[in-house]
Scaffold this motif. Sequence first.
Motif, PDB file in Angstrom:
ATOM      1  N   LEU A 187       2.083  15.154  11.695  1.00 22.29           N
ATOM      2  CA  LEU A 187       1.851  16.535  11.296  1.00 22.29           C
ATOM      3  C   LEU A 187       3.135  17.155  10.751  1.00 22.29           C
ATOM      4  O   LEU A 187       3.106  17.889   9.754  1.00 22.29           O
ATOM      5  CB  LEU A 187       1.334  17.348  12.486  1.00 22.29           C
ATOM      6  CG  LEU A 187      -0.058  16.972  12.998  1.00 22.29           C
ATOM      7  CD1 LEU A 187      -0.319  17.656  14.337  1.00 22.29           C
ATOM      8  CD2 LEU A 187      -1.125  17.358  11.985  1.00 22.29           C
ATOM      9  N   SER A 188       4.246  16.873  11.393  1.00 22.54           N
ATOM     10  CA  SER A 188       5.516  17.432  10.952  1.00 22.54           C
ATOM     11  C   SER A 188       5.862  16.986   9.535  1.00 22.54           C
ATOM     12  O   SER A 188       6.260  17.797   8.693  1.00 22.54           O
ATOM     13  CB  SER A 188       6.632  17.010  11.917  1.00 22.54           C
ATOM     14  OG  SER A 188       7.879  17.504  11.492  1.00 22.54           O
ATOM     15  N   LEU A 189       5.700  15.701   9.254  1.00 22.38           N
ATOM     16  CA  LEU A 189       6.005  15.185   7.924  1.00 22.38           C
ATOM     17  C   LEU A 189       5.076  15.788   6.869  1.00 22.38           C
ATOM     18  O   LEU A 189       5.513  16.154   5.772  1.00 22.38           O
ATOM     19  CB  LEU A 189       5.881  13.657   7.916  1.00 22.38           C
ATOM     20  CG  LEU A 189       7.017  12.903   8.619  1.00 22.38           C
ATOM     21  CD1 LEU A 189       6.621  11.450   8.856  1.00 22.38           C
ATOM     22  CD2 LEU A 189       8.301  12.983   7.788  1.00 22.38           C
ATOM     23  N   ALA A 243       0.834  -1.213   0.000  1.00 26.86           N
ATOM     24  CA  ALA A 243       0.000   0.000   0.000  1.00 26.86           C
ATOM     25  C   ALA A 243       0.864   1.256   0.000  1.00 26.86           C
ATOM     26  O   ALA A 243       2.013   1.246   0.438  1.00 26.86           O
ATOM     27  CB  ALA A 243      -0.922  -0.008   1.210  1.00 26.86           C
ATOM     28  N   HIS A 244       0.273   2.360  -0.479  1.00 32.43           N
ATOM     29  CA  HIS A 244       0.960   3.649  -0.546  1.00 32.43           C
ATOM     30  C   HIS A 244       0.207   4.663   0.313  1.00 32.43           C
ATOM     31  O   HIS A 244      -0.943   4.994   0.024  1.00 32.43           O
ATOM     32  CB  HIS A 244       1.020   4.143  -1.990  1.00 32.43           C
ATOM     33  CG  HIS A 244       1.633   3.146  -2.930  1.00 32.43           C
ATOM     34  ND1 HIS A 244       2.994   3.003  -3.101  1.00 32.43           N
ATOM     35  CD2 HIS A 244       1.055   2.206  -3.729  1.00 32.43           C
ATOM     36  CE1 HIS A 244       3.236   2.041  -3.971  1.00 32.43           C
ATOM     37  NE2 HIS A 244       2.081   1.540  -4.373  1.00 32.43           N
ATOM     38  N   VAL A 245       0.862   5.139   1.356  1.00 26.37           N
ATOM     39  CA  VAL A 245       0.265   6.122   2.265  1.00 26.37           C
ATOM     40  C   VAL A 245       1.051   7.416   2.087  1.00 26.37           C
ATOM     41  O   VAL A 245       2.250   7.462   2.365  1.00 26.37           O
ATOM     42  CB  VAL A 245       0.319   5.636   3.728  1.00 26.37           C
ATOM     43  CG1 VAL A 245      -0.259   6.687   4.666  1.00 26.37           C
ATOM     44  CG2 VAL A 245      -0.444   4.316   3.861  1.00 26.37           C
ATOM     45  N   GLU A 265       8.421   5.209   9.075  1.00 25.14           N
ATOM     46  CA  GLU A 265       7.615   6.399   9.328  1.00 25.14           C
ATOM     47  C   GLU A 265       6.178   6.050   9.705  1.00 25.14           C
ATOM     48  O   GLU A 265       5.543   6.755  10.493  1.00 25.14           O
ATOM     49  CB  GLU A 265       7.649   7.321   8.110  1.00 25.14           C
ATOM     50  CG  GLU A 265       8.996   7.998   7.917  1.00 25.14           C
ATOM     51  CD  GLU A 265       9.107   8.713   6.589  1.00 25.14           C
ATOM     52  OE1 GLU A 265       9.867   9.706   6.513  1.00 25.14           O
ATOM     53  OE2 GLU A 265       8.449   8.285   5.614  1.00 25.14           O
ATOM     54  N   LEU A 266       5.658   4.968   9.139  1.00 27.08           N
ATOM     55  CA  LEU A 266       4.313   4.524   9.508  1.00 27.08           C
ATOM     56  C   LEU A 266       4.259   4.184  10.997  1.00 27.08           C
ATOM     57  O   LEU A 266       3.261   4.437  11.668  1.00 27.08           O
ATOM     58  CB  LEU A 266       3.903   3.313   8.679  1.00 27.08           C
ATOM     59  CG  LEU A 266       3.563   3.577   7.206  1.00 27.08           C
ATOM     60  CD1 LEU A 266       3.388   2.265   6.457  1.00 27.08           C
ATOM     61  CD2 LEU A 266       2.298   4.430   7.086  1.00 27.08           C
ATOM     62  N   LYS A 267       5.345   3.637  11.520  1.00 28.16           N
ATOM     63  CA  LYS A 267       5.396   3.312  12.950  1.00 28.16           C
ATOM     64  C   LYS A 267       5.715   4.544  13.787  1.00 28.16           C
ATOM     65  O   LYS A 267       5.149   4.742  14.864  1.00 28.16           O
ATOM     66  CB  LYS A 267       6.431   2.212  13.190  1.00 28.16           C
ATOM     67  CG  LYS A 267       6.008   0.871  12.609  1.00 28.16           C
ATOM     68  CD  LYS A 267       7.008  -0.225  12.934  1.00 28.16           C
ATOM     69  CE  LYS A 267       6.539  -1.565  12.378  1.00 28.16           C
ATOM     70  NZ  LYS A 267       7.488  -2.660  12.665  1.00 28.16           N
ATOM     71  N   LEU A 268       6.606   5.396  13.267  1.00 26.61           N
ATOM     72  CA  LEU A 268       6.982   6.617  13.978  1.00 26.61           C
ATOM     73  C   LEU A 268       5.765   7.519  14.203  1.00 26.61           C
ATOM     74  O   LEU A 268       5.606   8.112  15.271  1.00 26.61           O
ATOM     75  CB  LEU A 268       8.043   7.380  13.175  1.00 26.61           C
ATOM     76  CG  LEU A 268       8.495   8.730  13.724  1.00 26.61           C
ATOM     77  CD1 LEU A 268       9.301   8.533  15.009  1.00 26.61           C
ATOM     78  CD2 LEU A 268       9.331   9.475  12.680  1.00 26.61           C
TER      79      LEU A 268
END
Length: 298
Positions: free
Chosen positions: A211-213, A161-163, A230-233
């Motif tokens: 939000l930062s990303l 998947a692409h988020v 990043e999905l986990k972060l």
Amino acid sequence: MKVLKSFNLRGWLLVGTAACGVVLAGAIATLGSPASAGASLEERKLPMKFGWVACEPNCRGWVSAVGIITADTPKDFDDFARGRQLGGATVVLDSSGGSVNDAITLGRRFRNLGLLTTVGITQQNGGGKGARPRIASEAYCESMCVFLLLAGKKRYVPDAAHVRVHQIWMGDRADDAKAASYSAQDLMIVERDIGRLAKYTFDMGGAGDLLSLALNVPPWEDLHELDASELKLTNLVTTDLVSDVLPHVDVAAPAMADLAPKTQARFGEEPEPAKSTKTAEALVPTGGVATPAAAPQK
């Protein structure tokens, strides 16, 4: 880092859209043909529709949520949910984003029902005795769809998947954002909606990193695709086990790598104009100069 340029919506839009699909029992499988992929892309351009996908007796079933979040979407979901026992069900989002405030409203509905979320494309198998619906795992969840994904009590994102995320902006000026002019009222609306989105993010258990990303990607740049770390972060993913959101399902990775094009064609207008809402909405930057859409009346 994979990126995507997406769609152009009318009105006040938050730069960034998403294709989020909610998946449940049934196999996450391959798309049958390029025509099927094209049909899915077309559906993501339309106002969001909800459907119940039954797969008894093998599984409970799931909710398919496909399309753009508009001012009508929360009410449409309420109408869909009326008379159904949706508590704890899984939603499969396939969406290019939409209205910020309406996505927040819908996300709170999801959380109140204890829904689970994931990304995917539902496929209804035609004909054949015992044929079951399937889920294609290579799907897109962009912009405000990402915040609907965050609304799930448990959240799973398939590897395929692409988020994707990007910055809040006025959608009617996203095509040439650097050259556009902005009023104090414009800035007030964007700042207000960032605050609303921040509160929602923390209420849903998301991290400030999300939000930062997102807010670091301006409308003249490609969307930022979140990688596994990043999905986990950002706390978008709460489980690595598909069985936590899709119990009793045999999961198969899609065989087609081109389920959706990496660069999707722009579209100028929504097929059906959304009601005006005093909000910034989610829109993917198109990266070129296009005829600006008229701003909604306030």
